[in-house]
Design an enzyme around this catalytic site. Structure first.
Site, PDB file in Angstrom:
ATOM      1  N   ASP A  95      -8.416  -1.546   4.974  1.00  0.00           N
ATOM      2  CA  ASP A  95      -8.488  -0.321   5.758  1.00  0.00           C
ATOM      3  C   ASP A  95      -8.217   0.947   4.959  1.00  0.00           C
ATOM      4  O   ASP A  95      -8.662   2.030   5.340  1.00  0.00           O
ATOM      5  CB  ASP A  95      -7.491  -0.396   6.920  1.00  0.00           C
TER       6      ASP A  95
ATOM      7  N   ARG B 170     -13.637  -8.178  -0.872  1.00  0.00           N
ATOM      8  CA  ARG B 170     -12.966  -7.713   0.349  1.00  0.00           C
ATOM      9  C   ARG B 170     -12.465  -6.282   0.187  1.00  0.00           C
ATOM     10  O   ARG B 170     -11.903  -5.908  -0.826  1.00  0.00           O
ATOM     11  CB  ARG B 170     -11.799  -8.642   0.676  1.00  0.00           C
TER      12      ARG B 170
ATOM     13  N   GLY C 272      -0.451  -2.312   6.122  1.00  0.00           N
ATOM     14  CA  GLY C 272      -0.308  -3.516   6.937  1.00  0.00           C
ATOM     15  C   GLY C 272      -1.486  -4.447   6.806  1.00  0.00           C
ATOM     16  O   GLY C 272      -2.202  -4.440   5.799  1.00  0.00           O
TER      17      GLY C 272
ATOM     18  N   THR D 198       0.828  -1.202   0.000  1.00  0.00           N
ATOM     19  CA  THR D 198       0.000   0.000   0.000  1.00  0.00           C
ATOM     20  C   THR D 198       0.869   1.261   0.000  1.00  0.00           C
ATOM     21  O   THR D 198       1.915   1.292   0.628  1.00  0.00           O
ATOM     22  CB  THR D 198      -0.876  -0.011   1.266  1.00  0.00           C
TER      23      THR D 198
ATOM     24  N   GLY E 281      -4.784  -5.188   7.005  1.00  0.00           N
ATOM     25  CA  GLY E 281      -5.895  -4.258   7.043  1.00  0.00           C
ATOM     26  C   GLY E 281      -7.004  -4.599   8.008  1.00  0.00           C
ATOM     27  O   GLY E 281      -7.591  -3.697   8.627  1.00  0.00           O
TER      28      GLY E 281
END
Length: 304
Positions: free
Chosen positions: A201, A198, A222, A170, A224
């Protein structure tokens, strides 16, 4: 007021000597290019919002990172893109999730913030909004790279489960401008082999992305699901605004909270004062910071 810009390109099991040297050089080059784009705006007195937008666009176009071109593949071999942006001055925010054809997801997220009455648009609705607002679209295959296809094949061959070498690629940017306003942007292709629509975050305001002039701007990377449960980015802001924690302490304590639940990852943050902080619980995190007479780019925990 001194401006400050921070970027990240994800975190994971990156250790000295464990990365291909060309890959590491390319990642460092991409981070520097993103810092260049945002610095050009901030050094000229521009806004934090414009700076994080510009930095994120550079990283989305860089196939080294898991955002835009170079995003990871879903279980079915397609690619979904998520992004969010937030302006700390009025806490305006925009986000998109599950888009497949928009070349610049962070630009679409900003359009949602500035040209709609909503905060988060997803899947076909987000695609329709993009078409109606004249956004450049590409075939979904544009985002795919050979490396990401190989990563999917490896995960599927192992039964569709992640291994210890997973890297959360990310991308994100946070900034404070000379006026003391903060902003944050985050963009991602999600997790390799994700299924069933899905959403992680990154596009969720308060989880992977948050900005508030009363506290800080934060971008996360990380695992999520844990960052969602911890409301990680907002937690950092609350620790500062309500508990009086320092920026670095708020980042460290939030990551400790996530680690206690079983999650791993990293955070970058800047405060309206110009203070900057980062933290990560993985062996490495692609990150960089720039300011007047300041430029640091690192990958490993040993990098300063």
């Amino acid at each position: 007021m001194a401006w400050r810009l921070m970027v990240h390109g994800g975190c994971g099991a990156m250790r000295p000597g464990g990365l291909d040297p060309d890959q590491e050089d390319a990642a460092r080059g991409g981070l520097n290019a993103a810092l260049d784009a945002g610095e050009k705006i901030l050094a000229a007195g521009g806004s934090a919002l414009d700076a994080v937008d510009a930095a994120a666009r550079v990283l989305e176009d860089d196939p080294v990172f898991n955002a835009g071109r170079g995003s990871v593949l879903n279980y079915d071999g397609s690619i979904d893109l998520d992004a969010a942006i937030m302006d700390g001055a009025a806490r305006d925010a925009g986000a998109v999730a599950g888009i497949k054809t928009v070349r610049c997801p962070i630009a679409l997220a900003r359009a949602v913030m500035e040209q709609s009455s909503h905060v988060l648009l997803s899947f076909e609705g987000a695609e329709q909004f993009a078409r109606e607002h004249g956004f450049e679209t590409v075939d979904n295959s544009y985002f795919e790279t050979e490396e990401r296809r190989a990563q999917l094949d490896k995960v599927l061959a192992a039964g569709g489960h992640f291994d210890a070498d997973v890297k959360y690629g990310t991308i994100g940017a946070v900034a404070v401008d000379e006026a003391g306003h903060v902003a944050a942007a985050t963009s991602t292709g999600g997790l390799t082999a994700k299924r069933w629509g899905r959403i992680g975050d990154s596009p969720l305001i308060g989880s992977g992305t948050y900005a508030d002039d009363r506290s800080a701007a934060i971008s996360a990377t990380g695992s999520g699901e844990y960052f969602i449960r911890a409301v990680a980015a907002h937690q950092v802001a609350d620790r500062i605004r309500l508990a009086g924690a320092s920026l670095q302490q708020a980042v460290d304590d939030t990551l400790a909270d996530i680690k206690e639940m079983g999650g791993t990852g990293g955070l970058i943050a800047v405060a309206p004062s110009g203070e900057a902080a980062w933290g990560f619980t993985t062996p490495g995190m692609y990150r960089g910071v720039a300011g007047p007479d300041l430029r640091i780019v690192g990958v490993y925990s040993e990098d300063r």
